[in-house]
Write a protein that holds these residues in place. Structure first.
Motif, PDB file in Angstrom:
ATOM      1  N   GLU A  34      -0.835 -10.851  -0.199  1.00  0.00           N
ATOM      2  CA  GLU A  34       0.270 -10.288  -0.970  1.00  0.00           C
ATOM      3  C   GLU A  34       0.149 -10.519  -2.475  1.00  0.00           C
ATOM      4  OE1 GLU A  34       5.136 -10.117  -0.824  1.00  0.00           O
ATOM      5  OE2 GLU A  34       4.100 -11.564   0.436  1.00  0.00           O
ATOM      6  N   GLU A  35      -0.068 -11.754  -2.880  1.00  0.00           N
ATOM      7  CA  GLU A  35      -0.120 -12.088  -4.303  1.00  0.00           C
ATOM      8  C   GLU A  35      -1.290 -11.389  -5.011  1.00  0.00           C
ATOM      9  OE1 GLU A  35      -0.573 -16.215  -6.576  1.00  0.00           O
ATOM     10  OE2 GLU A  35       0.906 -16.273  -4.942  1.00  0.00           O
ATOM     11  N   GLN A  38      -0.891  -7.511  -5.320  1.00  0.00           N
ATOM     12  CA  GLN A  38      -0.015  -7.057  -6.411  1.00  0.00           C
ATOM     13  C   GLN A  38      -0.779  -6.974  -7.725  1.00  0.00           C
ATOM     14  OE1 GLN A  38       4.122  -8.667  -6.459  1.00  0.00           O
ATOM     15  NE2 GLN A  38       3.455  -9.728  -4.617  1.00  0.00           N
ATOM     16  N   LYS A  39      -1.617  -7.979  -7.990  1.00  0.00           N
ATOM     17  CA  LYS A  39      -2.376  -8.012  -9.247  1.00  0.00           C
ATOM     18  C   LYS A  39      -3.558  -7.055  -9.226  1.00  0.00           C
ATOM     19  CE  LYS A  39      -1.284 -12.856  -9.934  1.00  0.00           C
ATOM     20  NZ  LYS A  39      -1.706 -14.142  -9.395  1.00  0.00           N
ATOM     21  N   LEU A  42      -1.776  -2.952  -6.936  1.00  0.00           N
ATOM     22  CA  LEU A  42      -0.521  -2.352  -7.401  1.00  0.00           C
ATOM     23  C   LEU A  42      -0.423  -2.295  -8.920  1.00  0.00           C
ATOM     24  CD1 LEU A  42       1.984  -3.822  -4.802  1.00  0.00           C
ATOM     25  CD2 LEU A  42       0.867  -1.587  -4.797  1.00  0.00           C
ATOM     26  N   ALA A  43      -0.910  -3.311  -9.606  1.00  0.00           N
ATOM     27  CA  ALA A  43      -0.834  -3.347 -11.071  1.00  0.00           C
ATOM     28  C   ALA A  43      -1.637  -2.211 -11.712  1.00  0.00           C
ATOM     29  CB  ALA A  43      -1.317  -4.698 -11.593  1.00  0.00           C
ATOM     30  N   THR A  49       3.805   3.229  -6.595  1.00  0.00           N
ATOM     31  CA  THR A  49       4.652   2.093  -6.944  1.00  0.00           C
ATOM     32  C   THR A  49       3.808   0.938  -7.471  1.00  0.00           C
ATOM     33  OG1 THR A  49       6.282   0.515  -6.102  1.00  0.00           O
ATOM     34  CG2 THR A  49       4.554   1.190  -4.572  1.00  0.00           C
ATOM     35  N   ASP A  50       4.414   0.099  -8.305  1.00  0.00           N
ATOM     36  CA  ASP A  50       3.695  -1.099  -8.755  1.00  0.00           C
ATOM     37  C   ASP A  50       4.360  -2.353  -8.195  1.00  0.00           C
ATOM     38  OD1 ASP A  50       5.997  -1.171 -10.218  1.00  0.00           O
ATOM     39  OD2 ASP A  50       5.034  -1.404 -12.166  1.00  0.00           O
ATOM     40  N   SER A  51       5.319  -2.160  -7.271  1.00  0.00           N
ATOM     41  CA  SER A  51       5.990  -3.320  -6.672  1.00  0.00           C
ATOM     42  C   SER A  51       5.602  -3.459  -5.208  1.00  0.00           C
ATOM     43  CB  SER A  51       7.513  -3.174  -6.777  1.00  0.00           C
ATOM     44  OG  SER A  51       7.995  -2.261  -5.812  1.00  0.00           O
ATOM     45  N   MET A  52       5.553  -4.698  -4.750  1.00  0.00           N
ATOM     46  CA  MET A  52       5.233  -4.968  -3.354  1.00  0.00           C
ATOM     47  C   MET A  52       6.298  -4.361  -2.442  1.00  0.00           C
ATOM     48  SD  MET A  52       2.654  -6.319  -1.988  1.00  0.00           S
ATOM     49  CE  MET A  52       2.211  -6.464  -0.272  1.00  0.00           C
ATOM     50  N   GLU A  53       7.562  -4.434  -2.876  1.00  0.00           N
ATOM     51  CA  GLU A  53       8.656  -3.879  -2.067  1.00  0.00           C
ATOM     52  C   GLU A  53       8.441  -2.382  -1.844  1.00  0.00           C
ATOM     53  OE1 GLU A  53       9.200  -5.737  -4.905  1.00  0.00           O
ATOM     54  OE2 GLU A  53       9.635  -7.579  -3.808  1.00  0.00           O
ATOM     55  N   GLY A  54       8.060  -1.677  -2.905  1.00  0.00           N
ATOM     56  CA  GLY A  54       7.823  -0.236  -2.799  1.00  0.00           C
ATOM     57  C   GLY A  54       6.657   0.078  -1.867  1.00  0.00           C
TER      58      GLY A  54
END
Length: 117
Positions: A34-35, A38-39, A42-43, A49-54
């Motif tokens: 996950e961490e 995101q970097k 997603l980034a 989306t750029d968020s984990m939730e999205g």
């Protein structure tokens, strides 16, 4: 033409370009750090989306199921250069596992069956 979410995800997994997402269980399950995801993914705006939730919302929208698994260290983490290893946090980041009956490493033709809810 823009790719559907499942096709984009499958291509990312096939590219072996990212260390934060990989196939497990002989290519029928996806593991996500996950961490790092995101970097790393997603980034860079790979998905809408750029968020984990999205991103997780998209997985659920396409009927991916979160599965529990005995978390083993992927081979790719063993290959980290020494300086990256030193920078890595001592506590392992959260690993997420997702499954979809029509999302398999060796069966790209099944992607057509991955439909939104």
């Amino acid at each position: 033409a823009s790719l559907t979410f499942p096709k984009k995800l499958w291509r990312i997994l096939q590219s072996h370009q990212f260390q934060s997402i990989w196939w497990v269980d002989d290519g029928i399950c996806v593991a996500i750090d996950e961490e790092a995801f995101q970097k790393e993914v997603l980034a860079w705006g790979v998905f809408e989306t750029d968020s984990m939730e999205g991103f997780l919302r998209q997985l659920h929208l396409y009927r991916f199921t979160r599965v529990e698994r005995d978390c083993e260290t992927p081979d790719s983490l063993d290959e980290l250069p020494a300086e990256e290893e030193a920078a890595a946090p001592s506590a392992p980041s959260k690993l997420l596992f997702y499954y979809h009956p029509n999302f398999k490493r060796d069966d790209p033709h099944l992607l057509e069956r991955c439909k939104q809810r």
